[in-house]
Design a protein around this motif. Sequence first.
Motif, PDB file in Angstrom:
ATOM      1  N   ALA A  30       0.955  -1.286   0.071  1.00 23.56           N
ATOM      2  CA  ALA A  30       0.101  -0.053  -0.126  1.00 23.56           C
ATOM      3  C   ALA A  30       0.948   1.168   0.084  1.00 23.56           C
ATOM      4  O   ALA A  30       1.918   1.459   0.901  1.00 23.56           O
ATOM      5  CB  ALA A  30      -0.846   0.057   0.993  1.00 23.56           C
ATOM      6  N   PRO A  31       0.532   2.092  -0.961  1.00 26.07           N
ATOM      7  CA  PRO A  31       1.286   3.365  -0.829  1.00 26.07           C
ATOM      8  C   PRO A  31       0.983   4.260  -0.030  1.00 26.07           C
ATOM      9  O   PRO A  31      -0.147   4.301   0.887  1.00 26.07           O
ATOM     10  CB  PRO A  31       1.028   4.097  -2.274  1.00 26.07           C
ATOM     11  N   GLY A  32       1.821   5.293   0.542  1.00 25.81           N
ATOM     12  CA  GLY A  32       1.733   6.274   1.623  1.00 25.81           C
ATOM     13  C   GLY A  32       0.599   7.422   0.988  1.00 25.81           C
ATOM     14  O   GLY A  32       0.168   7.266  -0.347  1.00 25.81           O
ATOM     15  N   ALA A  33       0.348   8.210   1.930  1.00 25.66           N
ATOM     16  CA  ALA A  33      -0.540   9.363   1.242  1.00 25.66           C
ATOM     17  C   ALA A  33       0.108  10.377   0.130  1.00 25.66           C
ATOM     18  O   ALA A  33      -0.795  10.845  -0.732  1.00 25.66           O
ATOM     19  CB  ALA A  33      -0.753  10.585   2.406  1.00 25.66           C
ATOM     20  N   ASP A  34       1.325  10.169   0.133  1.00 30.26           N
ATOM     21  CA  ASP A  34       1.981  10.883  -1.056  1.00 30.26           C
ATOM     22  C   ASP A  34       2.280  10.092  -2.253  1.00 30.26           C
ATOM     23  O   ASP A  34       2.955  10.450  -3.355  1.00 30.26           O
ATOM     24  CB  ASP A  34       3.375  11.529  -0.514  1.00 30.26           C
ATOM     25  N   GLY A  35       1.737   8.829  -2.188  1.00 29.13           N
ATOM     26  CA  GLY A  35       1.751   7.871  -3.173  1.00 29.13           C
ATOM     27  C   GLY A  35       3.204   7.309  -3.416  1.00 29.13           C
ATOM     28  O   GLY A  35       3.460   6.358  -4.403  1.00 29.13           O
ATOM     29  N   THR A  36       4.073   7.205  -2.357  1.00 28.91           N
ATOM     30  CA  THR A  36       5.192   6.550  -2.363  1.00 28.91           C
ATOM     31  C   THR A  36       5.198   5.158  -1.451  1.00 28.91           C
ATOM     32  O   THR A  36       4.323   5.004  -0.644  1.00 28.91           O
ATOM     33  CB  THR A  36       6.455   7.195  -1.841  1.00 28.91           C
ATOM     34  N   PHE A  37       6.221   4.212  -1.685  1.00 29.92           N
ATOM     35  CA  PHE A  37       6.326   3.285  -0.877  1.00 29.92           C
ATOM     36  C   PHE A  37       7.488   3.079   0.148  1.00 29.92           C
ATOM     37  O   PHE A  37       8.572   3.904  -0.268  1.00 29.92           O
ATOM     38  CB  PHE A  37       6.404   1.906  -1.855  1.00 29.92           C
ATOM     39  N   THR A  38       7.390   2.349   0.853  1.00 33.26           N
ATOM     40  CA  THR A  38       8.666   2.353   1.841  1.00 33.26           C
ATOM     41  C   THR A  38       9.777   1.195   1.193  1.00 33.26           C
ATOM     42  O   THR A  38       9.275   0.222   0.113  1.00 33.26           O
ATOM     43  CB  THR A  38       8.266   1.606   3.241  1.00 33.26           C
ATOM     44  N   GLY A  39      10.858   1.344   1.713  1.00 35.03           N
ATOM     45  CA  GLY A  39      12.178   0.327   1.040  1.00 35.03           C
ATOM     46  C   GLY A  39      11.767  -1.022   1.467  1.00 35.03           C
ATOM     47  O   GLY A  39      11.946  -1.817   0.644  1.00 35.03           O
ATOM     48  N   SER A  40      10.909  -1.353   2.609  1.00 32.86           N
ATOM     49  CA  SER A  40      10.516  -2.695   3.058  1.00 32.86           C
ATOM     50  C   SER A  40       9.625  -3.328   1.909  1.00 32.86           C
ATOM     51  O   SER A  40       9.394  -4.392   1.835  1.00 32.86           O
ATOM     52  CB  SER A  40      10.191  -2.995   4.362  1.00 32.86           C
ATOM     53  N   ASP A  41       8.931  -2.257   1.120  1.00 29.32           N
ATOM     54  CA  ASP A  41       7.937  -2.852   0.160  1.00 29.32           C
ATOM     55  C   ASP A  41       8.590  -3.673  -0.957  1.00 29.32           C
ATOM     56  O   ASP A  41       7.914  -4.550  -1.574  1.00 29.32           O
ATOM     57  CB  ASP A  41       7.093  -1.818  -0.396  1.00 29.32           C
ATOM     58  N   VAL A  42       9.764  -3.255  -1.014  1.00 28.97           N
ATOM     59  CA  VAL A  42      10.730  -4.156  -2.017  1.00 28.97           C
ATOM     60  C   VAL A  42      10.650  -5.620  -1.535  1.00 28.97           C
ATOM     61  O   VAL A  42      10.556  -6.506  -2.417  1.00 28.97           O
ATOM     62  CB  VAL A  42      12.241  -3.539  -2.217  1.00 28.97           C
ATOM     63  N   ARG A  43      10.895  -5.898  -0.293  1.00 27.87           N
ATOM     64  CA  ARG A  43      10.966  -7.241   0.368  1.00 27.87           C
ATOM     65  C   ARG A  43       9.629  -7.957   0.049  1.00 27.87           C
ATOM     66  O   ARG A  43       9.267  -8.928  -0.258  1.00 27.87           O
ATOM     67  CB  ARG A  43      11.369  -7.245   1.737  1.00 27.87           C
ATOM     68  N   ARG A  44       8.384  -6.999   0.185  1.00 31.30           N
ATOM     69  CA  ARG A  44       7.187  -7.487   0.331  1.00 31.30           C
ATOM     70  C   ARG A  44       7.097  -8.018  -1.025  1.00 31.30           C
ATOM     71  O   ARG A  44       6.421  -9.178  -1.246  1.00 31.30           O
ATOM     72  CB  ARG A  44       6.199  -6.578   0.606  1.00 31.30           C
ATOM     73  N   VAL A  45       7.109  -7.212  -2.021  1.00 27.71           N
ATOM     74  CA  VAL A  45       6.923  -7.584  -3.494  1.00 27.71           C
ATOM     75  C   VAL A  45       7.720  -8.674  -3.820  1.00 27.71           C
ATOM     76  O   VAL A  45       7.380  -9.875  -4.632  1.00 27.71           O
ATOM     77  CB  VAL A  45       7.257  -6.429  -4.531  1.00 27.71           C
ATOM     78  N   ARG A  46       8.882  -8.785  -3.624  1.00 28.04           N
ATOM     79  CA  ARG A  46       9.955 -10.124  -4.008  1.00 28.04           C
ATOM     80  C   ARG A  46       9.378 -11.156  -3.309  1.00 28.04           C
ATOM     81  O   ARG A  46       9.486 -12.326  -3.927  1.00 28.04           O
ATOM     82  CB  ARG A  46      11.336  -9.744  -3.541  1.00 28.04           C
ATOM     83  N   LEU A  47       8.913 -11.205  -2.063  1.00 31.01           N
ATOM     84  CA  LEU A  47       8.524 -12.340  -1.310  1.00 31.01           C
ATOM     85  C   LEU A  47       7.231 -13.066  -2.160  1.00 31.01           C
ATOM     86  O   LEU A  47       7.270 -14.151  -2.259  1.00 31.01           O
ATOM     87  CB  LEU A  47       8.243 -12.039   0.264  1.00 31.01           C
ATOM     88  N   VAL A  48       6.388 -11.946  -2.315  1.00 30.16           N
ATOM     89  CA  VAL A  48       4.993 -12.428  -3.173  1.00 30.16           C
ATOM     90  C   VAL A  48       5.320 -13.149  -4.400  1.00 30.16           C
ATOM     91  O   VAL A  48       4.780 -13.818  -5.051  1.00 30.16           O
ATOM     92  CB  VAL A  48       4.069 -11.512  -3.169  1.00 30.16           C
ATOM     93  N   LEU A  49       6.143 -12.592  -5.001  1.00 34.73           N
ATOM     94  CA  LEU A  49       6.717 -12.904  -6.538  1.00 34.73           C
ATOM     95  C   LEU A  49       7.265 -14.532  -6.356  1.00 34.73           C
ATOM     96  O   LEU A  49       7.056 -15.247  -7.355  1.00 34.73           O
ATOM     97  CB  LEU A  49       7.690 -11.825  -7.240  1.00 34.73           C
ATOM     98  N   ALA A  50       8.079 -14.465  -5.270  1.00 36.10           N
ATOM     99  CA  ALA A  50       8.588 -15.769  -5.110  1.00 36.10           C
ATOM    100  C   ALA A  50       7.369 -16.853  -4.826  1.00 36.10           C
ATOM    101  O   ALA A  50       7.605 -18.023  -5.301  1.00 36.10           O
ATOM    102  CB  ALA A  50       9.711 -16.025  -3.925  1.00 36.10           C
ATOM    103  N   LEU A  51       6.382 -16.314  -3.747  1.00 35.60           N
ATOM    104  CA  LEU A  51       5.294 -17.263  -3.710  1.00 35.60           C
ATOM    105  C   LEU A  51       4.669 -17.738  -4.914  1.00 35.60           C
ATOM    106  O   LEU A  51       4.121 -18.842  -5.094  1.00 35.60           O
ATOM    107  CB  LEU A  51       4.447 -16.397  -2.399  1.00 35.60           C
TER     108      LEU A  51
END
Length: 403
Positions: A30-51
């Motif tokens: 989920a993006p923040g109010a300014d439309g950006t993501f946190t650095g840890s979202d990189v891990r979330r995306v890669r984890l779900v891609l691996a799943l």
Amino acid sequence: MRQVGLDDLAVAAGTTTDTVEELVEDGVVAPGADGTFTGSDVRRVRLVLALRTSGVPFAAVGEAIRQGRLSLDFVDDLAPDPIPLVPETNNELVERLGLDPEVALQLGRILGTCALPDDEQVRADQAEIFELYRAAQETVPLTRAYCASFRATVESMRRIIDAQRDFADEVLIRPLVESGMSPSEILAVSSARRRSYREMGQRLINLLFVRLADEAVFQNVVEHMEAALADKRLRIGEHTGAIAFMDVSGYTRMTEEAGDEEAVTEALRFIELVESVAAETGGRIVKVLGDGVMTHFDDADGAVRAAVLLVGRSYTAGLPAARAGINTGPMLRRDGDYFGSVVNIAARAADYARPREVLVTDAAVEAWTGGNSINFQGIGAVALKNVRKRIELYRAAPETPLE
């Protein structure tokens, strides 16, 4: 925690903006109010891609999150700044750096990335590792020697990380499993402490690297200075004594056959035995070196007696065959450690020794005052690794069993 835009998140995670938008719709990120993501979202995306490669669709992950059966919030504690991918494939990286493709393949095999598809992005740390190789190659031509050193470094680091992981599993994860927590709850509860352990482990590795590298450099400098001053018959060492390196032969094979845990147990038994015989003969342990021990004695007599006692008692105790190398003479002392050519020759003599063999230098034989209780059999002038000239070595064995 750094912020990244949609496009940067897609690049860092090795996917497309469309896929990231799909994950947003499914509630995985989920993006923040300014439309950006946190650095840890990189891990979330890669984890779900691996799943997804294991058959778990994005929608199933999103549904589990919405129903409260799964949470990826642990990622913020466990890995807030994961290693991103760079917008280069392995082939593009190799071509840009001008690396020999065969060498790049060898490095990739060691890292475990040689099976990457040609069109898949590489991690930022791999790119930097390849850049370090190129920088080293610009100084001195490197191929096989670098790969051998790199392999040894990676294998050693994996053993260190395995030990740290086992520690965390033992003191942190196992109690949570035994308490009946679900896997999702364990991740949520343990992530912050796991990250803390990892950061402490990383700091410890950095400290030890600096310390051990300093020891190695100092040893090398001392040996060169001793060689430079030898022609003028000057000595740069003021502490005279004897150094004995004692280790067990076949430790690597024992690790492979019996496993790390059994090998460590045997190594600890061996160290305790070294400590015992050194105390009996007026010596002390200076430091433990994996499967071996460096010991210091005030004279050659104590060192030789300790070594032959150790060989016999190791056999009686059912330990792997012990061996030793002994030298005596002036050496430098710094921070409780000893340095110089005397030390290096003792270490190399131990490496040269066969199982159940004690090898001593001619200097140690000359310094021996124990009469005929020990028999010294010359084996000739031997070329030892990283020693400038051949060294006369003698095999030491008791005339009658020492107790």
